[in-house]
Scaffold this motif. Structure first.
Motif, mmCIF file in Angstrom:
data_model
loop_
_atom_site.group_PDB
_atom_site.id
_atom_site.type_symbol
_atom_site.label_atom_id
_atom_site.label_comp_id
_atom_site.label_asym_id
_atom_site.label_seq_id
_atom_site.Cartn_x
_atom_site.Cartn_y
_atom_site.Cartn_z
ATOM 1 N N GLU A 80 0.877 -1.173 0.000
ATOM 2 C CA GLU A 80 0.000 0.000 0.000
ATOM 3 C C GLU A 80 0.913 1.221 0.000
ATOM 4 O O GLU A 80 1.652 1.470 0.942
ATOM 5 C CB GLU A 80 -0.878 -0.006 1.249
ATOM 6 N N GLN A 94 -4.649 8.795 -12.106
ATOM 7 C CA GLN A 94 -5.962 8.163 -12.274
ATOM 8 C C GLN A 94 -6.591 8.553 -13.608
ATOM 9 O O GLN A 94 -7.206 7.732 -14.276
ATOM 10 C CB GLN A 94 -6.898 8.606 -11.138
ATOM 11 N N LYS A 119 -3.873 4.412 -4.063
ATOM 12 C CA LYS A 119 -5.286 4.740 -3.871
ATOM 13 C C LYS A 119 -5.448 6.232 -3.615
ATOM 14 O O LYS A 119 -4.566 6.884 -3.043
ATOM 15 C CB LYS A 119 -5.861 3.933 -2.713
ATOM 16 N N ARG A 120 -6.580 6.765 -4.013
ATOM 17 C CA ARG A 120 -6.778 8.216 -3.954
ATOM 18 C C ARG A 120 -6.636 8.766 -2.535
ATOM 19 O O ARG A 120 -6.105 9.862 -2.328
ATOM 20 C CB ARG A 120 -8.159 8.579 -4.521
#
Length: 692
Positions: A80, A94, A119-120
């Motif tokens: 992550e 994105q 991830k945003r």
């Protein structure tokens, strides 16, 4: 010098020991350990040293091709990761570009949107801005904002952060300062900056490349550190070098910091090995053809130079990249590819694969679907008594059973069905080669096909015949050619600067300064690696396009001072490449130099040509005859075919097919209309369509 090359595959880990002073080599295979590939590497190295009767402490270099980074991306199994970027640009990775992978599909997968690398909620923005064209600081970096972002990500358990600022390729000052601040707040974090990974324009690709480095970084760093530690614990003090996508090796420290450089580590080693095998027999114009259980990889070597991927072609798992890579293309076609009828009744082969377990029905592990391997068994081209040197028996009855079931659906005989499997998979492989030759303005008939991997020599003559390629070269040890390729390369480091100068406004002193600074930068790295100036050299290149074009072509740049003669040479090569690539040139249009590049090459000890033992006559190599099915003048015929032991074939004595050549790591096919020679360099040379 004593070298060990180790290439980790999905099923087997291949190893080769080389003593460069006495031109001796020993090969070995062990099972890959997917839960921890370093375990299989260590087992293989220890066993190889015993087999070669060499003290592990005497090994000078361990050269390693790894799939750790590749698998992490393909399986989306990284860490992550977080990102710190400019205010307002949180979603660059994105949104991407207006081009989509498939322009007209409403059901397509867009990788950077469906499975983002960061991830945003873990993308943080801070104030600060570098401005083009000179890289001046337009807005000061918000240092407290960087500290706050680092603390927030640390609290969320994020231990890998990518720092990506606009125009950092012009001036990396703010990225470097942000990295210092992040490490002050989060000392154990893996921090990577876009200016260190890929200092060139195109922010989407640069940011994505940096995010990918952060995504896979901790996993690769841990793997490399554990492997170094385990090797040392077993008495190997050898330098560990990792194969990179550019066709060179890098130090373990370099790879631990920039693991994105290793995304094509294994396939790149295969292309090197294929190019080395071609050079043994004085062929410098070759197509490398690596066929394994699930896939086939091809690479192009022209004039002894490996083709590099362009910016528009460089991607992994759909994610665009901005790192130097050998131009390698892959399809799902291999020995385990499954033959079936689709929902519309069409006869298909691949990309679905039976894998290693259960594998083809012939393996006896419970496989119940017909595969390419099973088709070869039905045609008599694989010998159950001599598979893997007799270490593994093939279940021919199981192959006949599964192929017969498919034949019943098709209303064909088992032999005709097996031949159909061959025609389809070979056509798929031939189309892959066409996409990198014919569609690029290259004539495959001017190349030799170097076939390796477990399945390459089985399929090569039929694939070559479909393309009009006149000869096939089978390397000395096809099943471990990638491992051997590791021992044929050099240390290789790349540097790049974005220039943006054109024939309308050329700045020769600035170009010269860019080249000089990159050479100095790489020279310092070589010095840190312990190389003296006479042990490395530099090669210059540049990315050129007509003003207004969207993509560039790579050309060589002469060494020495940048002057009008150097420019003329660059522009002439650009015109030639543009004509080949696009079919036209615009002689009067201005040309733009987008990026300038330097590749540093540090000399490493290398594998020599194999030394062949004295051999007798062809009859001494004969194992026995067996019935095999071949297509002759458009019809299937069953022919009594000699099986020869490769290691016993007499040197430079050509003979007419059909023939099956047996060795431990593969089986090679010679059709009735072809002639074959075992040459003095250790290669098999098969001349297609030449009858004596």
């Amino acid at each position: 010098m004593k070298l060990i090359g180790v290439d980790v595959g999905g099923t087997f880990t291949d190893l080769v020991y080389v003593d460069t002073q006495v031109a001796e080599s020993t090969i070995h295979k062990v099972a890959t350990t997917p839960h921890d590939p370093s375990e299989g590497v260590l087992n293989g190295v220890v066993e190889l040293c015993k087999r070669a009767e060499v003290d592990p402490g005497s090994i000078d270099h361990v050269l390693h091709g790894t799939t750790i980074a590749t698998n992490a991306i393909l399986e989306h199994d990284g860490v992550e990761a977080g990102m710190i970027t400019n205010e307002g640009y949180r979603d660059i990775i994105q949104i991407g570009r207006h081009q989509r992978p498939q322009h007209y599909s409403i059901m397509q997968e867009v990788p950077w949107q469906d499975r983002p690398l960061v991830k945003r909620r873990y993308r943080k923005t801070v104030a600060g801005r570098v401005a083009p064209p000179s890289g001046e600081i337009m807005e000061a970096l918000d240092e407290e904002g960087v500290r706050r972002a680092a603390r927030e990500l640390k609290e969320r358990g994020i231990n890998s952060i990518a720092i990506c600022f606009l125009f950092s390729y012009l001036n990396p000052e703010q990225e470097l300062r942000a990295r210092e601040l992040v490490l002050e707040e989060h000392p154990d974090c893996f921090v990577t900056t876009s200016s260190s990974v890929s200092p060139q324009f195109r922010e989407f690709e640069r940011f994505t490349t940096t995010a990918m480095n952060a995504f896979i970084g901790p996993k690769v760093r841990t793997y490399v550190a554990r492997l170094e530690s385990d090797l040392a614990a077993h008495g190997l003090s050898a330098d560990l070098h990792i194969m990179c996508s550019n066709g060179g090796v890098a130090t373990a420290d370099m790879v631990a910091a920039r693991p994105v450089l290793t995304l094509l580590s294994g396939p790149a080693a295969g292309v090197l090995g294929g190019g080395w095998a071609g050079a043994l027999s004085d062929r410098d114009h070759v197509i490398t053809f690596d066929v394994g259980g699930t896939s086939a990889d091809i690479g192009i070597v022209r004039g002894g130079v490996f083709e590099e991927a362009t910016a528009r072609d460089t991607a992994i798992a759909g994610f665009p990249l901005l790192v130097p890579m050998i131009d390698i293309h892959t399809i799902g076609a291999g020995g385990g590819s499954i033959a079936y009828l689709d929902a519309g009744g069409a006869f298909c082969v691949g990309p679905r694969s039976a894998g290693a377990r259960p594998g083809p029905a012939a393996y006896g592990h419970g496989g119940d679907q017909p595969t390419v391997t099973d088709a070869n068994v039905v045609l008599g081209r694989l010998d159950g008594e001599n598979f893997l040197g007799g270490e593994m028996a093939l279940d021919a009855e199981a192959s006949v059973r599964v192929v017969s079931a498919l034949a019943a659906e098709l209303g064909m005989t088992p032999e005709a069905t097996a031949d159909g499997v061959m025609k389809i998979v070979n056509a798929n492989m031939a189309n892959l080669i066409r996409s990198r030759t014919v569609q690029k303005g290259l004539d495959p008939r001017s190349f030799s096909l170097v076939a390796f991997g477990g399945g390459g020599p089985l399929q090569a003559v039929d694939v070559a015949a479909e393309l009009g390629i006149p000869e096939v070269i089978i390397p000395p040890a096809p099943g471990i050619t990638s491992a051997m390729g590791l021992t044929t390369t050099d240390l290789k480091y790349d540097a790049v600067r974005t220039a943006f100068v054109s024939t309308r406004r050329m700045d020769l002193p600035a170009l010269h300064q860019s080249f000089a600074s990159m050479e100095s930068e790489i020279g310092r790295q070589f010095a840190a690696d312990g190389l003296s100036p006479d042990e490395y050299r530099f090669e210059r290149s540049a990315d050129l396009r007509y003003v207004g074009q969207g993509y560039e072509l790579r050309v060589t740049v002469p060494g020495g001072a940048m002057d009008e003669a150097a420019l003329a040479s660059m522009f002439a090569e650009f015109a030639d490449k543009h004509l080949t690539e696009y079919g036209h040139v615009h002689a009067e249009d201005p040309i733009e130099i987008v990026n300038v590049r330097v590749t540093g090459i540090g000399t490493m000890p290398k594998l020599h040509a194999p030394v062949l033992k004295p051999r007798q006559s062809l009859d001494d190599a004969l194992i026995r005859h067996k019935d095999c099915v071949f297509r002759v003048n458009g019809s299937l015929e069953t022919l009594s075919t000699p099986l020869y032991l490769r290691d016993a074939l007499p040197v430079d004595q050509d003979f007419q097919g059909p023939a099956i050549i047996i060795q431990k790591d593969t089986t090679s096919i010679v059709r009735p209309q072809d002639r074959m020679t075992a040459d003095s360099k250790g290669n098999l040379i098969i001349k297609l369509g030449v009858e004596g």
